[in-house]
Design a protein around this motif. Structure first.
Motif, short mmCIF file in Angstrom:
data_model
loop_
_atom_site.label_atom_id
_atom_site.label_comp_id
_atom_site.label_asym_id
_atom_site.label_seq_id
_atom_site.Cartn_x
_atom_site.Cartn_y
_atom_site.Cartn_z
N LEU A 281 0.86 -1.17 0.00
CA LEU A 281 0.00 0.00 0.00
C LEU A 281 0.91 1.23 0.00
CD1 LEU A 281 -3.10 0.51 0.15
CD2 LEU A 281 -2.77 0.96 2.59
N LEU A 282 0.90 1.99 -1.11
CA LEU A 282 1.77 3.14 -1.26
C LEU A 282 1.09 4.39 -0.74
CD1 LEU A 282 3.05 2.44 -4.89
CD2 LEU A 282 4.07 1.70 -2.72
N VAL A 283 1.81 5.14 0.10
CA VAL A 283 1.26 6.33 0.74
C VAL A 283 2.28 7.45 0.64
CG1 VAL A 283 0.42 7.34 2.90
CG2 VAL A 283 -0.13 4.97 2.33
N VAL A 284 1.89 8.60 0.10
CA VAL A 284 2.81 9.71 -0.06
C VAL A 284 2.34 10.91 0.76
CG1 VAL A 284 1.68 10.67 -2.12
CG2 VAL A 284 4.13 11.05 -1.75
N GLY A 285 3.31 11.62 1.34
CA GLY A 285 3.02 12.82 2.12
C GLY A 285 4.01 12.96 3.25
N GLY A 286 4.07 14.16 3.82
CA GLY A 286 5.02 14.38 4.90
C GLY A 286 6.45 14.23 4.43
N ASP A 287 6.75 14.69 3.23
CA ASP A 287 8.10 14.70 2.64
C ASP A 287 8.62 13.33 2.22
OD1 ASP A 287 8.03 17.39 3.18
OD2 ASP A 287 9.56 17.37 4.75
N CYS A 288 7.79 12.29 2.26
CA CYS A 288 8.31 10.96 1.93
C CYS A 288 7.23 10.08 1.32
CB CYS A 288 8.89 10.29 3.18
SG CYS A 288 7.68 9.92 4.46
N LEU A 289 7.69 8.97 0.75
CA LEU A 289 6.82 7.91 0.24
C LEU A 289 7.06 6.68 1.09
CD1 LEU A 289 4.93 6.75 -2.00
CD2 LEU A 289 7.00 6.17 -3.28
N THR A 290 5.97 6.05 1.55
CA THR A 290 6.09 4.84 2.35
C THR A 290 5.28 3.72 1.72
OG1 THR A 290 4.26 5.57 3.77
CG2 THR A 290 6.49 6.06 4.52
N ALA A 291 5.68 2.48 2.04
CA ALA A 291 4.94 1.30 1.62
C ALA A 291 4.53 0.52 2.85
CB ALA A 291 5.79 0.42 0.70
N HIS A 292 3.31 -0.03 2.82
CA HIS A 292 2.76 -0.69 3.99
C HIS A 292 2.17 -2.05 3.61
CE1 HIS A 292 2.91 3.09 6.42
NE2 HIS A 292 2.87 3.61 5.20
N ALA A 298 1.68 -2.41 8.70
CA ALA A 298 3.08 -2.26 9.07
C ALA A 298 3.87 -1.60 7.94
CB ALA A 298 3.69 -3.61 9.40
N GLU A 299 4.75 -0.67 8.31
CA GLU A 299 5.57 0.01 7.30
C GLU A 299 6.67 -0.91 6.82
OE1 GLU A 299 8.54 3.80 7.27
OE2 GLU A 299 6.48 4.21 7.95
N LEU A 300 6.80 -1.03 5.49
CA LEU A 300 7.81 -1.89 4.89
C LEU A 300 9.07 -1.12 4.53
CD1 LEU A 300 5.39 -3.82 2.48
CD2 LEU A 300 6.18 -4.53 4.75
N TRP A 301 8.92 0.05 3.97
CA TRP A 301 10.06 0.89 3.63
C TRP A 301 9.61 2.34 3.55
CZ3 TRP A 301 9.14 3.56 -0.80
CH2 TRP A 301 8.35 2.96 -1.80
N ARG A 302 10.61 3.23 3.56
CA ARG A 302 10.34 4.67 3.53
C ARG A 302 11.43 5.36 2.72
NH1 ARG A 302 8.21 8.79 7.88
NH2 ARG A 302 6.80 7.04 8.21
N GLY A 303 11.00 6.26 1.81
CA GLY A 303 11.94 7.00 1.00
C GLY A 303 11.72 8.50 1.10
N ALA A 339 11.62 7.67 -8.31
CA ALA A 339 11.21 6.28 -8.45
C ALA A 339 12.00 5.45 -7.45
CB ALA A 339 11.46 5.78 -9.86
N PHE A 340 11.30 4.79 -6.52
CA PHE A 340 11.93 3.97 -5.50
C PHE A 340 11.72 2.49 -5.81
CE2 PHE A 340 11.05 7.92 -3.23
CZ PHE A 340 12.24 8.14 -2.54
N ARG A 341 12.73 1.68 -5.54
CA ARG A 341 12.59 0.23 -5.65
C ARG A 341 11.64 -0.27 -4.58
NH1 ARG A 341 18.46 -2.34 -5.69
NH2 ARG A 341 17.11 -4.19 -5.40
N THR A 342 10.82 -1.26 -4.92
CA THR A 342 9.84 -1.78 -3.96
C THR A 342 10.27 -3.11 -3.33
OG1 THR A 342 8.63 -2.91 -5.73
CG2 THR A 342 7.94 -0.67 -5.18
N ASP A 343 11.51 -3.54 -3.58
CA ASP A 343 11.98 -4.83 -3.06
C ASP A 343 12.96 -4.65 -1.90
OD1 ASP A 343 14.04 -3.73 -4.52
OD2 ASP A 343 14.60 -5.60 -5.53
N MET A 344 12.92 -3.48 -1.26
CA MET A 344 13.86 -3.20 -0.18
C MET A 344 13.11 -2.97 1.13
SD MET A 344 16.57 -0.81 -2.32
CE MET A 344 17.89 -1.01 -1.10
N LYS A 345 13.86 -2.81 2.22
CA LYS A 345 13.27 -2.60 3.54
C LYS A 345 13.92 -1.40 4.22
CE LYS A 345 10.80 -6.44 3.34
NZ LYS A 345 9.31 -6.44 3.29
#
Length: 452
Positions: A281-292, A298-303, A339-345
């Protein structure tokens, strides 16, 4: 009456065919459509701008803001190429303006609106003749700021019920006959939404669950709309609900170190399923992009990197896009497209960046769309559409729309070779959806059905 004008479109690419530089037919630019046709996806051949962005199609519902595939695309074909009085099947007056997109399921169209008494209503319209089937009041207390109001989030449906959220925090499920199934008020439960320009994120249905985000300012200034009195403390959060009952499946805090208004996001969460079959689940805002993790939140990664200036007035509007193992997000106010990779943590701000597009032709408001092997990025202020290679970020071509109108709607792609856009923004925007051979256009005053 059909008005025909001629104009040149400025194309900024050396790889385009001569045909891409010829004169293009278009109608008035108050609302317009982009038509993109490519030869082996390497040339821009046709751009047309119409009085209203017009689409029509065959046999597909449009159940939520970004359509049946959650990405702004439709598989429908056979779309008309002109807008005339003869193509308007019907027009139904609306009680007030709304920045929400209409949604369509079968023979019913659902729209939201404030009424004259500032009530917030869900309206069901017969797609065949435009007659209003019923209106259901879900909340009250509409507020307007600029062109935004409390009816900005788009509704969503699974064909059984319609789920609607307003800026007042009123969240409800209504069946197709207009009966209330359940209702709750998130503002009463978790605090009134803290947004300078009012709440505008839309709920999303995915795999039998209802998701929404509230990325807001903390502490909330007392001069924010509807925020006088009360505790100023807020937390940004993601919420997953059972659509059948409205009860929480999970709620997680989504922290940020962004400053002031930069904590706020008007984006909508985007489910992205990678080649490995796993969904984030991709969520953008607060200066970053996160995946859940959609199952737990649970947050998987943050860019980070979307707001390199770290300014405090950089709210986020566009939603992210997932494609080919990458999650793509636009920084606020024409910031970088990353563009962020989605296979990282973990924190992937440096190690996970696949590419950057840092021209000042990125969107401040418009969500990009991935279609036919390209990512299309629309800068609505300079009226510039850019096609990028999603794997490398390489610019394939760039074209300027011949209009002075500001564009604040997100592009929609369909018919194999077309991208459609409307100008305007907020509750003054014309919003359109494709379904079953017709185009449904929501203006501040009315809902229109356009077809062949």
């Amino acid at each position: 009456m059909e008005i025909k004008i001629k104009s040149r479109i400025k194309i900024k690419s050396t790889n385009l065919s001569a045909k891409a530089r010829e004169l293009f037919r278009f109608h008035t630019a108050a609302h317009f459509r982009y038509l993109l046709r490519s030869r082996r996806m390497k040339t821009l051949q046709t751009i047309a701008v119409l009085t209203l962005a017009t689409l029509a199609a065959r046999a597909e519902n449009w159940p939520q803001w970004r359509g049946p595939s959650l990405n702004g695309t439709s598989s429908e074909t056979g779309l008309p190429t002109s807008w005339t009085r003869e193509t308007v099947k019907w027009a139904t007056p609306m009680p007030g303006p709304s920045g929400a997109s209409p949604i369509v399921w079968g023979d019913t169209i659902f729209v939201t609106s404030p009424d004259e008494e500032k009530n917030l209503v869900l309206i069901a319209v017969n797609r065949q003749d435009g007659k209003i089937l019923w209106k259901k009041q879900v909340g009250t207390g509409d507020i307007t700021k600029g062109r935004a109001n409390m009816a900005s989030p788009s509704p969503v449906t699974d064909g059984k019920a319609v789920y609607v959220l307003f800026g007042t925090g009123d969240l409800a499920a209504v069946d197709f006959k207009g009966y209330l199934l359940w209702k709750r008020n998130l503002s009463e439960e978790y605090g009134r939404f803290a947004y300078m320009w009012l709440y505008g994120s839309s709920p999303v249905l995915f795999n039998g669950k209802l998701y929404l985000q509230v990325l807001q300012r903390n502490p909330v200034p007392p001069d924010y709309p509807g925020q006088s009195g009360g505790d100023p403390a807020r937390e940004s959060y993601l919420l997953c609900l059972d659509p059948a009952t409205g009860k929480n499946i999970w709620k997680v805090v989504r922290p940020t170190d962004a400053l002031n208004e930069s904590q706020e996001s008007f984006g909508t969460p985007v489910p992205y399923t990678g080649k490995d079959g796993k969904t984030q689940l991709l969520v953008v805002g607060g200066d970053c992009l996160t995946a859940h993790d959609p199952a737990t939140g649970a947050e998987l990664w943050r860019g980070f990197g979307l707001n390199p200036t770290k300014r405090g007035d950089m709210r986020t509007v566009p939603s992210p896009v997932g494609v080919d193992g990458l999650a793509i997000a636009a920084g606020p106010k024409k910031g970088p497209l990353l563009a962020f990779r989605t296979d990282m943590k973990g924190d992937i701000s440096e190690t996970g960046v696949a590419w950057r597009f840092e021209e000042k032709k990125t969107p401040d408001v418009c969500t990009p769309v991935y279609y036919q092997g390209k990512v299309f990025v629309l800068d609505g202020d300079s009226h510039t559409l850019t096609a990028l290679d999603p794997k490398t970020g390489e610019k394939k071509w760039q074209g300027e729309i011949p209009t002075r109108a500001v564009v604040r709607s997100s592009p929609v792609a369909a018919d194999g070779n077309r991208i459609f856009v409307t100008s305007g923004y907020g509750a003054g925007c014309a919003l359109f959806e494709i379904s079953n051979g017709d185009l449904f256009i929501r203006t501040p005053q009315a809902l229109y059905c356009v077809g062949k």
